[in-house]
Design a protein around this motif. Structure first.
Motif, mmCIF file in Angstrom:
data_model
loop_
_atom_site.group_PDB
_atom_site.id
_atom_site.type_symbol
_atom_site.label_atom_id
_atom_site.label_comp_id
_atom_site.label_asym_id
_atom_site.label_seq_id
_atom_site.Cartn_x
_atom_site.Cartn_y
_atom_site.Cartn_z
ATOM 1 N N LYS A 28 -2.608 31.346 31.553
ATOM 2 C CA LYS A 28 -2.302 32.770 31.686
ATOM 3 C C LYS A 28 -1.726 33.333 30.397
ATOM 4 N N GLU A 29 -0.784 32.608 29.790
ATOM 5 C CA GLU A 29 -0.128 33.111 28.588
ATOM 6 C C GLU A 29 -1.104 33.210 27.416
ATOM 7 N N LEU A 30 -1.995 32.238 27.298
ATOM 8 C CA LEU A 30 -3.017 32.281 26.242
ATOM 9 C C LEU A 30 -3.979 33.431 26.472
ATOM 10 N N TYR A 31 -4.364 33.636 27.713
ATOM 11 C CA TYR A 31 -5.264 34.740 28.058
ATOM 12 C C TYR A 31 -4.632 36.078 27.689
ATOM 13 N N ILE A 32 -3.346 36.245 28.030
ATOM 14 C CA ILE A 32 -2.648 37.493 27.714
ATOM 15 C C ILE A 32 -2.567 37.697 26.210
ATOM 16 N N ALA A 33 -2.240 36.620 25.475
ATOM 17 C CA ALA A 33 -2.151 36.725 24.011
ATOM 18 C C ALA A 33 -3.498 37.081 23.403
ATOM 19 N N ALA A 34 -4.555 36.487 23.936
ATOM 20 C CA ALA A 34 -5.903 36.760 23.414
ATOM 21 C C ALA A 34 -6.337 38.185 23.747
ATOM 22 N N LYS A 35 -5.971 38.673 24.940
ATOM 23 C CA LYS A 35 -6.344 40.028 25.356
ATOM 24 C C LYS A 35 -5.551 41.095 24.618
ATOM 25 N N SER A 36 -4.368 40.735 24.119
ATOM 26 C CA SER A 36 -3.505 41.724 23.478
ATOM 27 C C SER A 36 -3.989 42.100 22.081
ATOM 28 N N GLY A 37 -4.947 41.352 21.567
ATOM 29 C CA GLY A 37 -5.497 41.632 20.240
ATOM 30 C C GLY A 37 -6.893 41.034 20.141
ATOM 31 N N VAL A 38 -7.270 40.659 18.953
ATOM 32 C CA VAL A 38 -8.553 39.993 18.763
ATOM 33 C C VAL A 38 -8.437 38.562 19.280
ATOM 34 N N PRO A 39 -9.392 38.081 20.109
ATOM 35 C CA PRO A 39 -9.293 36.719 20.653
ATOM 36 C C PRO A 39 -9.664 35.644 19.629
ATOM 37 N N ASP A 40 -9.058 35.752 18.463
ATOM 38 C CA ASP A 40 -9.307 34.814 17.363
ATOM 39 C C ASP A 40 -7.955 34.502 16.724
ATOM 40 N N PRO A 41 -7.497 33.247 16.780
ATOM 41 C CA PRO A 41 -6.162 32.912 16.246
ATOM 42 C C PRO A 41 -5.996 33.209 14.767
ATOM 43 N N ASP A 42 -7.085 33.258 14.017
ATOM 44 C CA ASP A 42 -6.984 33.582 12.598
ATOM 45 C C ASP A 42 -6.676 35.056 12.366
ATOM 46 N N MET A 43 -6.896 35.871 13.393
ATOM 47 C CA MET A 43 -6.671 37.315 13.274
ATOM 48 C C MET A 43 -5.621 37.818 14.259
ATOM 49 N N ASN A 44 -5.058 36.915 15.043
ATOM 50 C CA ASN A 44 -4.096 37.284 16.084
ATOM 51 C C ASN A 44 -2.938 36.300 16.018
ATOM 52 N N LEU A 45 -1.837 36.729 15.382
ATOM 53 C CA LEU A 45 -0.698 35.832 15.167
ATOM 54 C C LEU A 45 -0.077 35.377 16.484
ATOM 55 N N SER A 46 0.009 36.271 17.460
ATOM 56 C CA SER A 46 0.592 35.905 18.754
ATOM 57 C C SER A 46 -0.218 34.797 19.411
ATOM 58 N N LEU A 47 -1.532 34.909 19.336
ATOM 59 C CA LEU A 47 -2.402 33.890 19.910
ATOM 60 C C LEU A 47 -2.277 32.577 19.151
ATOM 61 N N LYS A 48 -2.216 32.667 17.837
ATOM 62 C CA LYS A 48 -2.077 31.463 17.011
ATOM 63 C C LYS A 48 -0.800 30.707 17.371
ATOM 64 N N ARG A 49 0.279 31.428 17.535
ATOM 65 C CA ARG A 49 1.564 30.802 17.860
ATOM 66 C C ARG A 49 1.555 30.241 19.276
ATOM 67 N N LYS A 50 0.919 30.936 20.206
ATOM 68 C CA LYS A 50 0.867 30.442 21.583
ATOM 69 C C LYS A 50 -0.001 29.185 21.673
ATOM 70 N N ILE A 51 -1.060 29.114 20.885
ATOM 71 C CA ILE A 51 -1.895 27.908 20.830
ATOM 72 C C ILE A 51 -1.074 26.738 20.293
ATOM 73 N N ALA A 52 -0.305 26.984 19.236
ATOM 74 C CA ALA A 52 0.531 25.928 18.653
ATOM 75 C C ALA A 52 1.553 25.434 19.675
ATOM 76 N N GLU A 53 2.132 26.350 20.423
ATOM 77 C CA GLU A 53 3.115 25.981 21.443
ATOM 78 C C GLU A 53 2.450 25.179 22.561
ATOM 79 N N ALA A 54 1.255 25.617 22.972
ATOM 80 C CA ALA A 54 0.532 24.903 24.022
ATOM 81 C C ALA A 54 0.202 23.479 23.589
ATOM 82 N N LYS A 55 -0.254 23.333 22.362
ATOM 83 C CA LYS A 55 -0.585 22.001 21.851
ATOM 84 C C LYS A 55 0.656 21.113 21.790
ATOM 85 N N ALA A 56 1.786 21.702 21.405
ATOM 86 C CA ALA A 56 3.036 20.944 21.338
ATOM 87 C C ALA A 56 3.464 20.450 22.710
#
Length: 239
Positions: A28-56
């Motif tokens: 859910k959190e990744l989906y929200i982060a991706a929907k809040s901007g471009v669904p590309d971590p290279d262009m969406n800092l919030s998504l990039k950080r949430k992916i890093a947190e998920a992986k951790a």
């Protein structure tokens, strides 16, 4: 063998349920982060950080990919963040964070959980003033001085660093969680985090010595765990 097999099966089922809940939460959190901007971590800092947190937190790559693909697919699901605060027996307090696409359903579920456990659902702020909102990162490392130096260099606002039996826990301002994570990964290549999340930490803990109180409290936690909208539960009860 029968009893041992039952114990192992129960433990495996509990672990599977915990993983399922964790994956659902990050989905859910990744989906929200991706929907809040471009669904590309290279262009969406919030998504990039949430992916890093998920992986951790050992969330599998396919769970991360599915959440992002769902956002790319134009899903019209929308989630609201809701927080509930409650009071249990003998000074027990609890905070429940939810993500929901139906707030009426979630409110009804919270009322049901608290009523069945004979606990009290409080108003906003009735409990949270006794908690600190902090980023928490725990990992194996023992050089406190070097870690503090790295945190300062990375411009991370550190609230505290604890070291116990070779396990270091760094507490930061919530907004600095991901900066701290990146700094730690620089100092400790290949680090595995046992905790990497924003938490509500109580100022004081209580122990429930009365068996009836303990049973009531455990029932509340079980009921909340069964609610799909519940993302995180924080409380001040310790064993």
């Amino acid at each position: 063998m029968g009893r041992a097999h039952e114990v192992r099966a129960a433990a495996m089922a509990k672990t599977a349920a915990m993983k399922s809940k964790l994956y659902s939460r990050y989905g859910k959190e990744l989906y929200i982060a991706a929907k809040s901007g471009v669904p590309d971590p290279d262009m969406n800092l919030s998504l990039k950080r949430k992916i890093a947190e998920a992986k951790a937190n050992q969330v599998p790559a396919d769970v991360i990919k599915r959440a992002i693909e769902k956002a790319k697919g134009g899903s019209n699901e929308n989630y609201d963040s809701l927080r509930y605060e409650g009071i249990g027996p003998s000074g027990a307090t609890i905070i429940i964070d939810c993500l929901t696409d139906n707030s009426n359903r979630t409110v009804a579920a919270m009322n049901s959980c608290f009523n069945k456990a004979h606990c009290k659902l409080g108003v906003k702020g009735s409990v949270s003033f006794n908690y600190d909102n902090l980023g928490v990162l725990s990992f194996n490392y023992d050089d406190e001085e070097k870690m503090l130096e790295e945190m300062i260099n990375a411009d991370v606002n550190v609230s505290d660093i604890e070291l116990e039996d070779g396990v270091m826990t760094v507490y930061t301002e919530p907004s600095d969680l991901h900066k701290a994570q990146e700094a730690i990964e620089t100092v400790v290549p290949g680090v595995e985090f046992s905790v990497c999340a924003i938490k509500m930490l109580p100022h004081e803990y209580v122990t429930l010595d009365n068996p009836e109180d303990k049973e009531m409290w455990e029932r509340l936690l079980r009921l909340l765990d069964e609610v799909d909208d519940v993302q995180e539960v924080f409380h001040n009860v310790t064993e």
